[in-house]
Scaffold this active site. Structure first.
Site, PDB file in Angstrom:
ATOM      1  N   CYS A   1     -14.681  -0.738  -7.284  1.00  0.00           N
ATOM      2  CA  CYS A   1     -15.463  -0.183  -6.371  1.00  0.00           C
ATOM      3  C   CYS A   1     -15.978   1.042  -7.089  1.00  0.00           C
ATOM      4  CB  CYS A   1     -15.037  -0.021  -4.913  1.00  0.00           C
ATOM      5  SG  CYS A   1     -13.728   0.981  -4.998  1.00  0.00           S
TER       6      CYS A   1
ATOM      7  N   ASP B   1       1.070  -1.568  -0.041  1.00  0.00           N
ATOM      8  CA  ASP B   1       0.485  -0.164   0.535  1.00  0.00           C
ATOM      9  C   ASP B   1       1.047   0.715  -0.148  1.00  0.00           C
ATOM     10  OD1 ASP B   1      -3.097   0.165   0.553  1.00  0.00           O
ATOM     11  OD2 ASP B   1      -2.426   2.427   1.346  1.00  0.00           O
TER      12      ASP B   1
ATOM     13  N   ASP C   1      -7.120  -4.969  -5.250  1.00  0.00           N
ATOM     14  CA  ASP C   1      -8.228  -3.936  -4.757  1.00  0.00           C
ATOM     15  C   ASP C   1      -8.178  -1.681  -4.329  1.00  0.00           C
ATOM     16  OD1 ASP C   1     -10.451  -3.412  -3.373  1.00  0.00           O
ATOM     17  OD2 ASP C   1     -10.022  -3.522  -1.647  1.00  0.00           O
TER      18      ASP C   1
HETATM   19  N1  SAH Z   1      -7.948  -4.184   0.532  1.00  0.00           N
HETATM   20  C1  SAH Z   1      -8.561  -3.107   0.935  1.00  0.00           C
HETATM   21  C2  SAH Z   1      -9.523  -1.822   1.218  1.00  0.00           C
HETATM   22  C3  SAH Z   1      -8.392  -0.972  -0.519  1.00  0.00           C
HETATM   23  S1  SAH Z   1      -8.409   0.663  -0.617  1.00  0.00           S
HETATM   24  C4  SAH Z   1      -8.764  -4.306   2.047  1.00  0.00           C
HETATM   25  O1  SAH Z   1      -9.831  -4.504   2.091  1.00  0.00           O
HETATM   26  O2  SAH Z   1      -9.547  -3.734   3.103  1.00  0.00           O
HETATM   27  C5  SAH Z   1      -7.472   1.402  -1.501  1.00  0.00           C
HETATM   28  C6  SAH Z   1      -6.149   1.060  -0.701  1.00  0.00           C
HETATM   29  O3  SAH Z   1      -5.268   1.645  -1.927  1.00  0.00           O
HETATM   30  C7  SAH Z   1      -6.330   2.411  -0.246  1.00  0.00           C
HETATM   31  O4  SAH Z   1      -5.505   2.059   1.382  1.00  0.00           O
HETATM   32  C8  SAH Z   1      -4.993   3.533  -0.340  1.00  0.00           C
HETATM   33  O5  SAH Z   1      -3.778   3.980   0.669  1.00  0.00           O
HETATM   34  C9  SAH Z   1      -4.281   2.278  -1.294  1.00  0.00           C
HETATM   35  N2  SAH Z   1      -3.207   3.048  -2.682  1.00  0.00           N
HETATM   36  C10 SAH Z   1      -4.530   4.439  -2.910  1.00  0.00           C
HETATM   37  N3  SAH Z   1      -3.347   4.872  -4.126  1.00  0.00           N
HETATM   38  C11 SAH Z   1      -2.221   3.833  -3.873  1.00  0.00           C
HETATM   39  C12 SAH Z   1      -1.343   3.690  -5.209  1.00  0.00           C
HETATM   40  N4  SAH Z   1      -0.838   4.120  -6.242  1.00  0.00           N
HETATM   41  N5  SAH Z   1      -0.640   2.380  -4.816  1.00  0.00           N
HETATM   42  C13 SAH Z   1      -0.479   1.693  -3.378  1.00  0.00           C
HETATM   43  N6  SAH Z   1      -1.368   2.169  -2.720  1.00  0.00           N
HETATM   44  C14 SAH Z   1      -2.251   2.655  -3.088  1.00  0.00           C
END
Ligand code: SAH
Length: 426
Positions: free
Chosen positions: A369, A277, A329
């Site tokens: 989503c 993340d 995700d």
């Molecule tokens: N899979 C998680 C929810 C993901 S929400 C669960 O089930 O709880 C999306 C996530 O993507 C967030 O935590 C955000 O910090 C991260 N994110 C956004 N852009 C990103 C990027 N370019 N690289 C890595 N993480 C990213």
């Protein structure tokens, strides 16, 4: 979730709580005494087709109607179509709340909350964290309530739901039915600005407790409602976590892992788990969540990597890294219909790289989503990524959001989450 766009209001349009309160004084008025809003033929047809929104462009007249008012919607000939909540600011001007006349809105609200709670009692299993009220899908447009064990977290998204008597009715009903240790409010300042509502801080509305531990599918997570260390889960993925765990194996990579929702669920089934993340605070909570589940994890350690997922996948696939299970995700790429092509390109890049890295028999769990990326768009994108990656994919499960986030048929915007579980054939 983002339910459409709203127009930005000027500072002088900002509403005061007092002003809103006046319009919700207990009254015995009948529908005929409510302010009336006339809608165009297109607006009327939309309501008759089972949708609950009328856009501002379909409002014919709303003269003198106050922001957040309970109104009677009529067609152009004056025939009533139902009772609705009005927003003076959002592009979604009207949100229908009943086909019948509504004399006492706070009473209706309390009944709807009771119904929403009863629905969850029937269908939610294996968790003490779930969505209790899901806005339009529970006929409570503009209100979201989540339960995290003994705490409730509430979000108010519209002028009507922000009125003081409405807030009081919501808190009274939730407290009386569920006896939470506390109720906190999560404020999205952008939403308040779009609804021309005055700024407001997140915080406690009832009780004193600000953090707790909740359990879903026998796995524990921290919840903290206090600004700064705020957490909160993607409750809509709860059933997908359990489904994914059924097929996960070997070395697993959870991309966009946030606080470890998928990673922790896959841990028991996989030999090695890496979560990725870009948010360090999210990864810190993920690590604390892993510590909470030490017994379940045994000697296994989850590796958390702070990185941009696009860069990491590019580097890893170039370095011929391989995995047996990959979760994708990402956050919503497409916020509007116009972003669809760019969103699909983003999804394709991620899925293409992940597919190249999966070993034969490997499992891909891929999610979106973005409401504007429909299920067929998403599957088509995945099919095209598989062709480009020269992999053959079999769909194991085509899933959506957890049942406590109901989908209201005829209101397509209530269905937004897609979660595909597929296996790469030998
Ligand atoms: N899979 C998680 C929810 C993901 S929400 C669960 O089930 O709880 C999306 C996530 O993507 C967030 O935590 C955000 O910090 C991260 N994110 C956004 N852009 C990103 C990027 N370019 N690289 C890595 N993480 C990213």
């Amino acid at each position: 979730m983002d339910f459409g766009s709203s127009k930005k209001g000027s500072a002088k349009d900002k509403l005061t709580a007092d002003w809103l309160a006046i319009r919700f004084m207990p009254s015995t008025s009948t529908q005929s005494e409510l302010p009336k809003i006339k809608v165009s033929a297109r607006g009327a047809a939309r309501l008759k087709s089972g949708h609950v929104w009328v856009y501002r462009s379909d409002v014919v007249s709303a003269d003198g109607v106050l922001p957040g008012a309970l109104v009677t919607v009529t067609d152009q000939r004056g025939k009533p179509l139902g009772a609705a909540l009005y927003s003076s600011s959002s592009q979604i001007a009207i949100r229908l709340i009943s086909h019948e006349p509504v004399a006492d809105f706070p009473a209706l609200l309390r009944q709807r909350i009771a119904d929403a709670i009863a629905y969850r009692e029937r269908i939610v299993r294996d968790t003490d964290a779930y969505r209790i009220v899901f806005s339009e899908a529970d006929f409570l447009p503009g209100l979201i309530v989540d339960r995290y064990n003994d705490m409730l977290s509430l979000q108010i998204l519209t002028q009507a739901m922000d009125a003081e008597p409405v807030r009081s009715a919501i808190i009274a009903e939730l407290s009386e039915r569920l006896h939470p240790a506390s109720i906190t409010e999560r404020v999205d300042s952008r939403v308040r600005e779009l609804e021309s509502l005055p700024p407001r801080a997140s915080g406690l509305l009832h009780g004193e407790k600000t953090s707790t531990v909740f359990t879903m599918n026998h796995i524990q997570f921290h919840f903290d409602a206090v600004e700064g260390q705020k957490t909160g889960a993607f409750l809509d993925q709860r059933e997908n976590y359990a489904a994914a765990a059924q097929y996960a194996h070997g070395e697993a990579l959870d991309v966009f892992c946030y606080q470890g929702g998928f990673a922790l669920h896959l841990a028991a089934k996989c030999s090695h788990i890496t979560g990725v993340d870009s948010s360090r605070p999210a990864l810190e909570v993920a690590d604390q969540n892993a510590a909470l589940n030490q017994e379940l994890l045994g000697q296994k350690e989850i590796e958390w990597i702070e990185a941009n997922a696009f860069d990491l996948l590019k580097d890893y696939s170039a370095a011929s890294r391989h995995y047996d299970t990959i979760v994708l995700d990402p956050p919503a790429f497409g916020k509007t219909r116009r972003d669809l092509d760019a969103a699909l390109r983003g999804y394709k890049e991620l899925n293409l790289r992940a597919l190249k890295m999966l070993r034969p028999g490997g499992i891909l769990i891929t999610c979106s989503c973005s409401y504007h990326v429909g299920p067929s768009d998403f599957l088509e994108m995945l099919g095209s990524a598989a062709v480009d990656a020269r992999r053959t994919l079999r769909l194991i499960e085509v899933r959506g959001q957890a049942k406590d986030h109901p989908v209201l048929l005829n209101v397509p915007e209530t269905a937004y989450l897609k979660c595909i579980i597929a296996v790469v054939s030998q």
